[in-house]
Design a protein around this motif. Sequence first.
Motif, PDB file in Angstrom:
ATOM      1  N   ALA A 163       0.809  -1.224   0.000  1.00 32.73           N
ATOM      2  CA  ALA A 163       0.000   0.000   0.000  1.00 32.73           C
ATOM      3  C   ALA A 163       0.842   1.275   0.000  1.00 32.73           C
ATOM      4  N   LEU A 164       2.158   1.145   0.006  1.00 25.40           N
ATOM      5  CA  LEU A 164       3.031   2.319   0.056  1.00 25.40           C
ATOM      6  C   LEU A 164       3.092   3.032  -1.287  1.00 25.40           C
ATOM      7  N   SER A 165       3.278   4.342  -1.224  1.00 21.61           N
ATOM      8  CA  SER A 165       3.522   5.115  -2.450  1.00 21.61           C
ATOM      9  C   SER A 165       4.963   4.865  -2.890  1.00 21.61           C
ATOM     10  N   GLN A 166       5.319   5.349  -4.056  1.00 19.89           N
ATOM     11  CA  GLN A 166       6.681   5.155  -4.562  1.00 19.89           C
ATOM     12  C   GLN A 166       7.718   5.812  -3.657  1.00 19.89           C
ATOM     13  N   GLU A 167       7.411   6.998  -3.148  1.00 16.79           N
ATOM     14  CA  GLU A 167       8.349   7.695  -2.267  1.00 16.79           C
ATOM     15  C   GLU A 167       8.515   6.944  -0.952  1.00 16.79           C
ATOM     16  N   GLU A 168       7.394   6.458  -0.398  1.00 20.04           N
ATOM     17  CA  GLU A 168       7.458   5.713   0.849  1.00 20.04           C
ATOM     18  C   GLU A 168       8.218   4.394   0.666  1.00 20.04           C
ATOM     19  N   LEU A 169       7.976   3.731  -0.448  1.00 20.62           N
ATOM     20  CA  LEU A 169       8.665   2.480  -0.735  1.00 20.62           C
ATOM     21  C   LEU A 169      10.168   2.701  -0.863  1.00 20.62           C
ATOM     22  N   LYS A 170      10.545   3.799  -1.490  1.00 24.75           N
ATOM     23  CA  LYS A 170      11.969   4.129  -1.616  1.00 24.75           C
ATOM     24  C   LYS A 170      12.577   4.378  -0.237  1.00 24.75           C
ATOM     25  N   ALA A 171      11.839   5.048   0.631  1.00 22.38           N
ATOM     26  CA  ALA A 171      12.330   5.309   1.986  1.00 22.38           C
ATOM     27  C   ALA A 171      12.502   4.007   2.767  1.00 22.38           C
ATOM     28  N   VAL A 172      11.586   3.062   2.575  1.00 23.48           N
ATOM     29  CA  VAL A 172      11.683   1.766   3.241  1.00 23.48           C
ATOM     30  C   VAL A 172      12.912   1.022   2.732  1.00 23.48           C
ATOM     31  N   LYS A 173      13.120   1.030   1.423  1.00 23.79           N
ATOM     32  CA  LYS A 173      14.292   0.352   0.858  1.00 23.79           C
ATOM     33  C   LYS A 173      15.591   1.027   1.273  1.00 23.79           C
ATOM     34  N   ASP A 174      15.559   2.344   1.458  1.00 25.56           N
ATOM     35  CA  ASP A 174      16.748   3.049   1.934  1.00 25.56           C
ATOM     36  C   ASP A 174      17.031   2.729   3.402  1.00 25.56           C
ATOM     37  N   ALA A 175      15.969   2.493   4.175  1.00 26.60           N
ATOM     38  CA  ALA A 175      16.149   2.153   5.585  1.00 26.60           C
ATOM     39  C   ALA A 175      16.779   0.774   5.739  1.00 26.60           C
ATOM     40  N   TYR A 176      16.389  -0.162   4.855  1.00 29.79           N
ATOM     41  CA  TYR A 176      16.936  -1.525   4.871  1.00 29.79           C
ATOM     42  C   TYR A 176      17.402  -1.903   3.465  1.00 29.79           C
ATOM     43  N   PRO A 177      18.546  -1.359   3.033  1.00 33.29           N
ATOM     44  CA  PRO A 177      19.033  -1.693   1.688  1.00 33.29           C
ATOM     45  C   PRO A 177      19.525  -3.138   1.619  1.00 33.29           C
ATOM     46  N   PHE A 178      19.206  -3.806   0.536  1.00 27.37           N
ATOM     47  CA  PHE A 178      19.596  -5.206   0.342  1.00 27.37           C
ATOM     48  C   PHE A 178      21.003  -5.209  -0.248  1.00 27.37           C
ATOM     49  N   ILE A 179      22.003  -5.414   0.592  1.00 27.60           N
ATOM     50  CA  ILE A 179      23.396  -5.415   0.143  1.00 27.60           C
ATOM     51  C   ILE A 179      23.915  -6.837   0.289  1.00 27.60           C
ATOM     52  N   LEU A 180      24.092  -7.490  -0.843  1.00 27.68           N
ATOM     53  CA  LEU A 180      24.500  -8.888  -0.869  1.00 27.68           C
ATOM     54  C   LEU A 180      25.683  -9.039  -1.809  1.00 27.68           C
ATOM     55  N   SER A 181      26.720  -9.666  -1.317  1.00 26.37           N
ATOM     56  CA  SER A 181      27.898  -9.954  -2.132  1.00 26.37           C
ATOM     57  C   SER A 181      27.941 -11.450  -2.356  1.00 26.37           C
ATOM     58  N   GLU A 182      27.973 -11.874  -3.620  1.00 28.66           N
ATOM     59  CA  GLU A 182      27.988 -13.299  -3.948  1.00 28.66           C
ATOM     60  C   GLU A 182      29.314 -13.653  -4.605  1.00 28.66           C
ATOM     61  N   ALA A 183      29.839 -14.799  -4.240  1.00 31.02           N
ATOM     62  CA  ALA A 183      31.091 -15.263  -4.842  1.00 31.02           C
ATOM     63  C   ALA A 183      31.167 -16.779  -4.753  1.00 31.02           C
ATOM     64  N   LYS A 184      31.840 -17.356  -5.723  1.00 30.89           N
ATOM     65  CA  LYS A 184      32.117 -18.798  -5.698  1.00 30.89           C
ATOM     66  C   LYS A 184      33.480 -18.967  -5.064  1.00 30.89           C
ATOM     67  N   THR A 185      33.591 -19.845  -4.084  1.00 32.01           N
ATOM     68  CA  THR A 185      34.880 -20.068  -3.453  1.00 32.01           C
ATOM     69  C   THR A 185      35.803 -20.812  -4.411  1.00 32.01           C
ATOM     70  N   ILE A 186      37.038 -20.443  -4.378  1.00 32.66           N
ATOM     71  CA  ILE A 186      38.024 -21.062  -5.258  1.00 32.66           C
ATOM     72  C   ILE A 186      38.540 -22.317  -4.567  1.00 32.66           C
ATOM     73  N   ARG A 187      38.537 -23.359  -5.300  1.00 33.38           N
ATOM     74  CA  ARG A 187      38.982 -24.653  -4.766  1.00 33.38           C
ATOM     75  C   ARG A 187      40.484 -24.802  -4.948  1.00 33.38           C
ATOM     76  N   ALA A 188      41.175 -25.084  -3.906  1.00 35.07           N
ATOM     77  CA  ALA A 188      42.620 -25.315  -3.999  1.00 35.07           C
ATOM     78  C   ALA A 188      42.860 -26.819  -4.053  1.00 35.07           C
ATOM     79  N   ASP A 189      43.260 -27.311  -5.195  1.00 33.85           N
ATOM     80  CA  ASP A 189      43.517 -28.767  -5.368  1.00 33.85           C
ATOM     81  C   ASP A 189      45.002 -29.036  -5.374  1.00 33.85           C
TER      82      ASP A 189
END
Length: 188
Positions: free
Chosen positions: A162-188
């Motif tokens: 039910a949020l407006s675009q501005e309110e939704l942006k404020a919610v996303k700014d309050a809890y930004p989704f910051i995710l770093s993804e990586a594949k671990t390198i296998r040492a054989d």
Amino acid sequence: MRFRRNAPSVNAGSMADIAFLLLIFFLVTTTISADKGILRKLPKDCPPGQICSEPLKERNVLRILINDNQEIMIEDDIVTLSEVKGLAKNFIDNNGNGTCEYCNGNQLDNSSTSPQNAVISLQHGAFTKYQLFIEVQDELTKAYYELREAYAKNIYNKSPEALSQEELKAVKDAYPFILSEAKTIRAD
């Protein structure tokens, strides 16, 4: 007098018509599945002349590793899939520096200082099953969704839908989704 027999010929004109009709039929009746994936917003490029990669404080990084044995490890402890969401929520909402007015965290010294600084590092092994990787991603997404939903209800007294675009942006700014993804390198 000999009569010449005419060899019967096959009328190939109608075969081309039939093949064309079959082609049209299969093109019309075949459904093409849409690509499915994980919706993520990629980071913007760093403008020239600016420093965009600040060193992170170790306490602001939650390290999640899915190893080749299909075990989920958070900060070197093996956890179950059902624990991932709760641990992520506690880490993100910690309010380690005490300045977050809307955070409900315990202000632990080993968790994030604020939701804006919280980074989740998700690594996986070369033989990690795709299904488990997606399930962990889903749990992390649920954690952020629940935090954002609680924020929207507390601040705006509305559900996220039910949020407006501005309110939704404020919610996303309050809890930004910051995710770093990586594949671990296998040492054989």
